[in-house]
Design an enzyme around this catalytic site. Structure first.
Site, PDB file in Angstrom:
ATOM      1  N   HIS A 113      -6.581 -11.660  26.459  1.00  0.00           N
ATOM      2  CA  HIS A 113      -7.130 -12.866  26.044  1.00  0.00           C
ATOM      3  C   HIS A 113      -7.158 -13.997  27.352  1.00  0.00           C
ATOM      4  CE1 HIS A 113      -5.081 -12.574  21.864  1.00  0.00           C
ATOM      5  NE2 HIS A 113      -6.092 -11.689  22.058  1.00  0.00           N
ATOM      6  N   PHE A 347      -0.421  -7.417  22.020  1.00  0.00           N
ATOM      7  CA  PHE A 347      -0.405  -7.464  23.711  1.00  0.00           C
ATOM      8  C   PHE A 347      -1.396  -8.483  24.085  1.00  0.00           C
ATOM      9  CE2 PHE A 347       0.350  -2.789  22.392  1.00  0.00           C
ATOM     10  CZ  PHE A 347       1.859  -2.814  22.044  1.00  0.00           C
ATOM     11  N   CYS A 348      -1.572  -9.564  23.489  1.00  0.00           N
ATOM     12  CA  CYS A 348      -2.596 -10.489  23.785  1.00  0.00           C
ATOM     13  C   CYS A 348      -4.036  -9.963  24.317  1.00  0.00           C
ATOM     14  CB  CYS A 348      -2.025 -11.344  25.087  1.00  0.00           C
ATOM     15  SG  CYS A 348      -0.590 -12.378  24.852  1.00  0.00           S
ATOM     16  N   ALA A 349      -4.168  -9.067  23.433  1.00  0.00           N
ATOM     17  CA  ALA A 349      -5.521  -8.335  23.279  1.00  0.00           C
ATOM     18  C   ALA A 349      -5.910  -7.770  21.897  1.00  0.00           C
ATOM     19  CB  ALA A 349      -5.714  -7.003  24.173  1.00  0.00           C
TER      20      ALA A 349
END
Length: 397
Positions: A113, A347-349
Protein backbone atom coordinates in the site's frame (compact mmCIF):
# COMPACT_ATOMS: atom_id res chain seq x y z
CA UNK A 1 26.82 -8.67 14.98
CA UNK A 2 23.76 -9.82 16.88
CA UNK A 3 20.23 -8.64 17.60
CA UNK A 4 18.75 -7.74 20.95
CA UNK A 5 16.15 -10.31 21.99
CA UNK A 6 14.49 -11.62 25.15
CA UNK A 7 16.40 -14.36 26.93
CA UNK A 8 13.32 -16.55 27.14
CA UNK A 9 9.53 -16.59 26.87
CA UNK A 10 7.22 -18.31 29.35
CA UNK A 11 4.83 -20.96 28.03
CA UNK A 12 1.41 -21.85 29.48
CA UNK A 13 2.74 -25.07 31.02
CA UNK A 14 5.22 -23.11 33.12
CA UNK A 15 8.25 -23.96 31.03
CA UNK A 16 10.19 -21.42 29.03
CA UNK A 17 12.02 -21.30 25.73
CA UNK A 18 13.73 -18.82 23.48
CA UNK A 19 11.49 -16.77 21.23
CA UNK A 20 11.40 -17.80 17.57
CA UNK A 21 11.01 -14.43 15.89
CA UNK A 22 9.70 -15.26 12.43
CA UNK A 23 8.11 -11.84 11.97
CA UNK A 24 11.27 -9.93 11.08
CA UNK A 25 9.83 -8.62 7.81
CA UNK A 26 7.28 -6.57 9.76
CA UNK A 27 9.75 -4.96 12.16
CA UNK A 28 13.26 -6.22 12.67
CA UNK A 29 14.84 -6.37 16.13
CA UNK A 30 17.59 -3.93 16.99
CA UNK A 31 21.19 -4.77 16.15
CA UNK A 32 23.54 -4.65 19.11
CA UNK A 33 25.87 -2.28 17.22
CA UNK A 34 22.93 0.04 16.55
CA UNK A 35 21.95 0.07 20.22
CA UNK A 36 25.57 0.81 21.14
CA UNK A 37 25.78 3.71 18.68
CA UNK A 38 22.58 5.20 20.06
CA UNK A 39 23.77 4.75 23.64
CA UNK A 40 27.07 6.47 22.84
CA UNK A 41 25.30 9.43 21.27
CA UNK A 42 22.62 10.00 23.92
CA UNK A 43 24.85 11.94 26.37
CA UNK A 44 25.65 14.31 23.51
CA UNK A 45 22.09 14.62 22.25
CA UNK A 46 21.24 18.22 21.38
CA UNK A 47 19.71 20.48 18.78
CA UNK A 48 20.59 19.79 15.15
CA UNK A 49 21.46 22.76 12.92
CA UNK A 50 20.61 25.13 15.77
CA UNK A 51 23.03 26.35 18.41
CA UNK A 52 26.78 26.66 18.87
CA UNK A 53 27.20 24.71 22.10
CA UNK A 54 29.05 21.42 22.38
CA UNK A 55 25.90 19.32 22.27
CA UNK A 56 24.48 21.11 19.24
CA UNK A 57 27.78 20.90 17.35
CA UNK A 58 28.21 17.19 18.14
CA UNK A 59 24.59 16.42 17.22
CA UNK A 60 24.73 18.35 13.95
CA UNK A 61 27.95 16.60 13.00
CA UNK A 62 26.48 13.18 13.80
CA UNK A 63 23.34 13.92 11.78
CA UNK A 64 25.19 15.04 8.67
CA UNK A 65 27.70 12.21 8.97
CA UNK A 66 24.75 9.82 9.06
CA UNK A 67 23.47 11.39 5.83
CA UNK A 68 26.89 10.92 4.23
CA UNK A 69 27.00 7.28 5.33
CA UNK A 70 23.54 6.62 3.91
CA UNK A 71 24.47 8.34 0.65
CA UNK A 72 27.59 6.19 0.36
CA UNK A 73 25.82 2.91 1.07
CA UNK A 74 22.92 3.70 -1.27
CA UNK A 75 25.25 4.63 -4.10
CA UNK A 76 24.20 8.27 -4.35
CA UNK A 77 25.97 10.52 -6.85
CA UNK A 78 26.66 14.28 -6.93
CA UNK A 79 23.18 15.08 -8.24
CA UNK A 80 21.37 13.00 -5.64
CA UNK A 81 19.86 13.95 -2.29
CA UNK A 82 19.28 11.98 0.90
CA UNK A 83 16.18 13.11 2.78
CA UNK A 84 15.46 11.57 6.17
CA UNK A 85 11.81 10.59 6.60
CA UNK A 86 9.86 8.46 9.07
CA UNK A 87 9.78 5.28 6.98
CA UNK A 88 9.31 4.01 3.41
CA UNK A 89 5.65 5.09 3.38
CA UNK A 90 6.63 8.62 4.35
CA UNK A 91 9.43 8.63 1.77
CA UNK A 92 7.12 7.62 -1.07
CA UNK A 93 4.51 10.15 0.02
CA UNK A 94 7.26 12.77 -0.12
CA UNK A 95 8.11 11.71 -3.65
CA UNK A 96 4.44 11.87 -4.62
CA UNK A 97 4.34 15.41 -3.22
CA UNK A 98 7.23 16.65 -5.39
CA UNK A 99 6.12 15.18 -8.73
CA UNK A 100 5.95 17.80 -11.49
CA UNK A 101 2.47 18.66 -12.67
CA UNK A 102 1.18 16.24 -15.28
CA UNK A 103 3.42 13.35 -14.25
CA UNK A 104 1.94 9.92 -14.93
CA UNK A 105 2.77 7.32 -12.30
CA UNK A 106 2.90 3.69 -13.41
CA UNK A 107 2.72 0.86 -10.87
CA UNK A 108 1.88 -2.83 -10.80
CA UNK A 109 -1.15 -4.26 -8.99
CA UNK A 110 1.15 -6.20 -6.66
CA UNK A 111 2.54 -3.31 -4.64
CA UNK A 112 2.50 -2.70 -0.91
CA UNK A 113 0.00 0.00 0.00
CA UNK A 114 2.94 2.36 0.56
CA UNK A 115 3.57 2.18 -3.18
CA UNK A 116 -0.08 2.06 -4.28
CA UNK A 117 -1.88 4.72 -2.29
CA UNK A 118 0.32 7.87 -2.36
CA UNK A 119 0.04 8.34 -6.12
CA UNK A 120 -2.73 10.42 -7.68
CA UNK A 121 -4.66 8.35 -10.23
CA UNK A 122 -1.80 6.00 -11.10
CA UNK A 123 -1.81 3.85 -14.20
CA UNK A 124 -1.73 0.32 -12.81
CA UNK A 125 -0.41 -2.65 -14.76
CA UNK A 126 -1.91 -6.04 -14.03
CA UNK A 127 -0.27 -8.94 -12.22
CA UNK A 128 2.66 -10.47 -14.12
CA UNK A 129 3.47 -14.13 -13.56
CA UNK A 130 7.17 -13.91 -14.34
CA UNK A 131 9.88 -11.26 -14.29
CA UNK A 132 9.91 -11.38 -18.09
CA UNK A 133 6.19 -10.62 -18.22
CA UNK A 134 6.70 -7.65 -15.89
CA UNK A 135 9.38 -6.17 -18.15
CA UNK A 136 7.33 -6.74 -21.32
CA UNK A 137 4.18 -5.25 -19.76
CA UNK A 138 6.04 -2.14 -18.64
CA UNK A 139 7.60 -1.72 -22.08
CA UNK A 140 4.18 -1.93 -23.75
CA UNK A 141 2.60 0.48 -21.25
CA UNK A 142 5.30 3.13 -21.52
CA UNK A 143 5.31 3.05 -25.32
CA UNK A 144 1.86 4.65 -25.27
CA UNK A 145 2.65 7.43 -22.77
CA UNK A 146 3.90 10.97 -23.28
CA UNK A 147 5.10 13.61 -20.87
CA UNK A 148 6.84 13.03 -17.54
CA UNK A 149 6.45 9.48 -16.20
CA UNK A 150 7.50 7.87 -12.94
CA UNK A 151 7.54 4.07 -12.63
CA UNK A 152 7.12 2.94 -9.02
CA UNK A 153 7.99 -0.67 -8.25
CA UNK A 154 8.99 -2.92 -5.40
CA UNK A 155 12.41 -4.54 -5.28
CA UNK A 156 11.28 -7.49 -3.15
CA UNK A 157 7.68 -8.42 -2.41
CA UNK A 158 6.67 -8.21 1.23
CA UNK A 159 4.09 -10.93 0.50
CA UNK A 160 6.06 -13.53 -1.44
CA UNK A 161 9.65 -12.45 -0.87
CA UNK A 162 10.26 -12.70 -4.62
CA UNK A 163 12.82 -10.36 -6.15
CA UNK A 164 11.61 -8.12 -8.95
CA UNK A 165 13.71 -7.43 -12.08
CA UNK A 166 14.49 -3.86 -11.08
CA UNK A 167 17.53 -3.44 -13.34
CA UNK A 168 15.58 -4.57 -16.38
CA UNK A 169 12.56 -2.45 -15.47
CA UNK A 170 14.83 0.56 -14.97
CA UNK A 171 16.40 0.05 -18.39
CA UNK A 172 12.95 -0.03 -19.99
CA UNK A 173 11.86 3.07 -18.07
CA UNK A 174 14.91 5.05 -19.10
CA UNK A 175 14.62 3.96 -22.72
CA UNK A 176 11.18 5.59 -22.73
CA UNK A 177 12.41 8.71 -20.92
CA UNK A 178 10.74 7.78 -17.62
CA UNK A 179 12.16 7.77 -14.11
CA UNK A 180 11.90 4.85 -11.72
CA UNK A 181 11.39 4.81 -7.95
CA UNK A 182 12.11 1.61 -6.03
CA UNK A 183 10.46 0.55 -2.78
CA UNK A 184 13.50 -1.17 -1.27
CA UNK A 185 12.05 -1.70 2.20
CA UNK A 186 12.25 -5.49 1.98
CA UNK A 187 15.37 -5.69 -0.17
CA UNK A 188 17.65 -3.53 1.97
CA UNK A 189 17.78 -5.89 5.00
CA UNK A 190 18.87 -8.77 2.77
CA UNK A 191 21.03 -7.24 0.06
CA UNK A 192 22.99 -4.07 -0.68
CA UNK A 193 20.89 -1.35 -2.31
CA UNK A 194 22.74 0.83 -4.78
CA UNK A 195 21.07 3.40 -7.01
CA UNK A 196 23.60 2.92 -9.78
CA UNK A 197 23.59 -0.87 -9.69
CA UNK A 198 19.79 -0.94 -9.75
CA UNK A 199 19.55 1.79 -12.38
CA UNK A 200 17.07 3.55 -10.10
CA UNK A 201 16.37 7.26 -9.88
CA UNK A 202 14.98 6.98 -6.33
CA UNK A 203 15.01 4.42 -3.55
CA UNK A 204 13.05 4.39 -0.31
CA UNK A 205 14.00 2.39 2.79
CA UNK A 206 12.86 2.06 6.42
CA UNK A 207 15.13 1.86 9.45
CA UNK A 208 12.77 -0.44 11.30
CA UNK A 209 13.18 -3.05 8.55
CA UNK A 210 16.96 -2.61 8.76
CA UNK A 211 17.40 -3.57 12.43
CA UNK A 212 17.36 0.11 13.38
CA UNK A 213 13.89 0.62 14.92
CA UNK A 214 14.23 4.30 15.87
CA UNK A 215 11.68 5.91 13.56
CA UNK A 216 13.74 6.96 10.55
CA UNK A 217 13.53 6.19 6.86
CA UNK A 218 15.12 7.63 3.74
CA UNK A 219 14.22 8.86 0.29
CA UNK A 220 17.39 8.99 -1.79
CA UNK A 221 17.75 9.98 -5.40
CA UNK A 222 17.71 12.78 -7.94
CA UNK A 223 17.53 16.19 -6.32
CA UNK A 224 15.95 18.27 -9.08
CA UNK A 225 12.30 17.43 -8.39
CA UNK A 226 12.90 17.77 -4.66
CA UNK A 227 14.45 21.23 -5.03
CA UNK A 228 11.74 22.47 -7.41
CA UNK A 229 8.76 21.50 -5.24
CA UNK A 230 7.35 23.32 -2.21
CA UNK A 231 8.36 21.80 1.12
CA UNK A 232 6.73 18.56 2.16
CA UNK A 233 6.24 20.14 5.60
CA UNK A 234 6.21 23.89 6.21
CA UNK A 235 8.06 25.00 9.29
CA UNK A 236 11.35 25.82 10.94
CA UNK A 237 14.41 24.23 9.44
CA UNK A 238 12.95 24.30 5.92
CA UNK A 239 13.10 28.08 5.83
CA UNK A 240 16.12 30.03 4.64
CA UNK A 241 14.36 33.34 5.43
CA UNK A 242 10.94 34.60 6.49
CA UNK A 243 10.46 38.33 5.76
CA UNK A 244 8.47 40.84 7.78
CA UNK A 245 5.54 40.39 5.39
CA UNK A 246 5.84 36.57 5.92
CA UNK A 247 7.17 35.97 2.44
CA UNK A 248 9.25 32.79 2.66
CA UNK A 249 12.43 31.71 0.94
CA UNK A 250 12.91 27.97 1.35
CA UNK A 251 16.14 26.04 1.59
CA UNK A 252 17.31 23.89 -1.27
CA UNK A 253 18.66 20.44 -0.57
CA UNK A 254 17.40 17.96 2.03
CA UNK A 255 16.60 20.67 4.59
CA UNK A 256 13.77 21.85 2.31
CA UNK A 257 11.79 18.71 3.22
CA UNK A 258 13.03 18.13 6.79
CA UNK A 259 11.14 20.83 8.67
CA UNK A 260 11.06 20.65 12.45
CA UNK A 261 13.54 19.03 14.80
CA UNK A 262 15.04 16.09 12.91
CA UNK A 263 15.19 12.54 14.20
CA UNK A 264 18.88 12.51 15.05
CA UNK A 265 18.77 9.16 16.85
CA UNK A 266 16.90 7.51 14.01
CA UNK A 267 19.30 8.84 11.39
CA UNK A 268 22.37 7.65 13.27
CA UNK A 269 20.75 4.27 13.94
CA UNK A 270 19.85 3.78 10.27
CA UNK A 271 23.32 4.76 9.07
CA UNK A 272 24.94 2.42 11.61
CA UNK A 273 22.74 -0.46 10.46
CA UNK A 274 23.56 0.08 6.79
CA UNK A 275 27.26 0.10 7.60
CA UNK A 276 26.97 -3.09 9.67
CA UNK A 277 24.81 -4.95 7.15
CA UNK A 278 27.21 -4.18 4.32
CA UNK A 279 29.53 -6.86 5.70
CA UNK A 280 26.88 -9.39 6.71
CA UNK A 281 27.10 -13.01 5.56
CA UNK A 282 23.69 -13.91 4.16
CA UNK A 283 24.38 -17.53 3.25
CA UNK A 284 22.83 -18.78 6.48
CA UNK A 285 19.66 -16.82 5.71
CA UNK A 286 19.43 -18.39 2.25
CA UNK A 287 19.69 -21.85 3.79
CA UNK A 288 16.96 -21.03 6.29
CA UNK A 289 14.60 -19.84 3.55
CA UNK A 290 15.21 -23.02 1.57
CA UNK A 291 14.61 -25.12 4.70
CA UNK A 292 11.36 -23.32 5.40
CA UNK A 293 10.08 -23.55 1.83
CA UNK A 294 11.01 -27.23 1.50
CA UNK A 295 9.23 -27.96 4.77
CA UNK A 296 6.07 -26.17 3.70
CA UNK A 297 6.11 -27.89 0.30
CA UNK A 298 6.09 -31.26 2.11
CA UNK A 299 2.86 -30.41 3.97
CA UNK A 300 -0.17 -31.41 1.89
CA UNK A 301 -2.53 -29.01 3.69
CA UNK A 302 -0.32 -25.90 3.43
CA UNK A 303 0.31 -23.91 0.24
CA UNK A 304 2.97 -21.29 -0.33
CA UNK A 305 1.94 -18.00 -1.93
CA UNK A 306 3.98 -16.98 -4.95
CA UNK A 307 3.73 -15.08 -8.20
CA UNK A 308 6.71 -16.41 -10.10
CA UNK A 309 8.19 -19.86 -10.65
CA UNK A 310 9.18 -21.84 -7.57
CA UNK A 311 12.88 -21.30 -8.24
CA UNK A 312 12.65 -17.50 -8.57
CA UNK A 313 15.19 -15.71 -6.36
CA UNK A 314 13.81 -14.26 -3.15
CA UNK A 315 14.58 -12.73 0.23
CA UNK A 316 13.75 -14.24 3.61
CA UNK A 317 9.95 -14.08 3.38
CA UNK A 318 7.54 -16.99 2.95
CA UNK A 319 3.77 -16.51 3.07
CA UNK A 320 1.42 -19.45 3.05
CA UNK A 321 -2.24 -20.45 3.25
CA UNK A 322 -3.67 -23.06 5.60
CA UNK A 323 -7.23 -23.59 4.30
CA UNK A 324 -9.58 -24.96 6.93
CA UNK A 325 -7.70 -23.31 9.79
CA UNK A 326 -8.56 -19.97 11.34
CA UNK A 327 -5.46 -17.85 10.63
CA UNK A 328 -5.82 -15.71 13.74
CA UNK A 329 -6.37 -18.74 15.97
CA UNK A 330 -3.36 -20.48 14.45
CA UNK A 331 -1.05 -17.51 14.88
CA UNK A 332 -2.26 -17.06 18.46
CA UNK A 333 -1.50 -20.72 19.18
CA UNK A 334 1.94 -20.37 17.65
CA UNK A 335 2.72 -17.38 19.83
CA UNK A 336 1.13 -18.49 23.09
CA UNK A 337 1.95 -22.20 23.15
CA UNK A 338 5.16 -22.38 21.12
CA UNK A 339 6.83 -18.95 21.42
CA UNK A 340 6.76 -18.46 17.66
CA UNK A 341 6.05 -15.04 16.21
CA UNK A 342 4.56 -14.89 12.71
CA UNK A 343 2.45 -12.34 10.87
CA UNK A 344 -1.20 -12.96 9.99
CA UNK A 345 -3.27 -10.88 7.60
CA UNK A 346 -3.07 -9.40 4.13
CA UNK A 347 0.27 -7.67 4.75
CA UNK A 348 -0.68 -4.16 3.59
CA UNK A 349 -0.96 -5.56 0.07
CA UNK A 350 -4.63 -6.55 0.11
CA UNK A 351 -5.33 -6.96 -3.64
CA UNK A 352 -2.29 -9.15 -4.21
CA UNK A 353 -2.65 -11.29 -1.08
CA UNK A 354 -6.34 -11.97 -1.66
CA UNK A 355 -5.59 -13.03 -5.22
CA UNK A 356 -2.80 -15.38 -4.13
CA UNK A 357 -4.97 -16.85 -1.37
CA UNK A 358 -7.66 -17.72 -3.92
CA UNK A 359 -5.09 -19.34 -6.19
CA UNK A 360 -3.54 -21.32 -3.32
CA UNK A 361 -6.95 -22.56 -2.17
CA UNK A 362 -7.84 -23.59 -5.73
CA UNK A 363 -4.70 -25.70 -5.95
CA UNK A 364 -5.71 -27.47 -2.74
CA UNK A 365 -9.37 -27.72 -3.73
CA UNK A 366 -10.37 -25.74 -0.66
CA UNK A 367 -12.18 -22.56 0.34
CA UNK A 368 -9.85 -19.54 0.48
CA UNK A 369 -9.01 -18.44 4.02
CA UNK A 370 -9.55 -14.83 4.96
CA UNK A 371 -5.88 -14.22 5.65
CA UNK A 372 -2.44 -15.68 5.08
CA UNK A 373 0.39 -16.40 7.47
CA UNK A 374 3.88 -15.08 6.87
CA UNK A 375 7.15 -16.34 8.29
CA UNK A 376 10.25 -14.21 7.75
CA UNK A 377 13.82 -14.94 8.70
CA UNK A 378 16.85 -12.77 9.27
CA UNK A 379 19.64 -12.10 11.69
CA UNK A 380 19.03 -14.13 14.84
CA UNK A 381 16.91 -16.83 13.18
CA UNK A 382 18.08 -20.40 13.78
CA UNK A 383 17.24 -23.72 12.17
CA UNK A 384 15.45 -24.77 15.35
CA UNK A 385 13.07 -21.81 14.96
CA UNK A 386 12.13 -22.90 11.44
CA UNK A 387 11.78 -26.53 12.51
CA UNK A 388 9.58 -25.55 15.44
CA UNK A 389 7.15 -23.79 13.09
CA UNK A 390 7.11 -26.70 10.66
CA UNK A 391 6.45 -29.16 13.48
CA UNK A 392 3.40 -27.21 14.62
CA UNK A 393 2.07 -26.95 11.07
CA UNK A 394 2.61 -30.69 10.63
CA UNK A 395 0.65 -31.40 13.81
CA UNK A 396 -2.33 -29.48 12.39
CA UNK A 397 -2.68 -31.87 9.45
Amino acid sequence: MNVLSPAEVKLPDGSSTDFANLDIAATAPCLDVVAAAVSDLLPWYGSVHRGAGALARRSTLAYEQARETVAEHLGCGPGDAVVFTRNTTDALNLLAHVLPAGTTVVTFDVEHHANLLPWRSPLRIGVPRSPEQAVAALDETLSALRGPVLVAVTAASNVTGELWPVRELAAVAHRHGARIAVDAAQLAPHSPVDLGALGADYVAVSGHKLYAPFGAGVLAGRADWLDAAPPYLAGGGATAEVAADFAVRWHDGPARHEAGTPNLIGAVALATALRALAGADLHAEHRLVARLRDGIAALPHVEELRLFAADAPRVGIVSFAVPGADPDELSTTLGRDHAIGVRTGLFCAHPLTRRLLREAADRLGATPPGAALRASVGIGTREEHVDRLLAVLQSRA
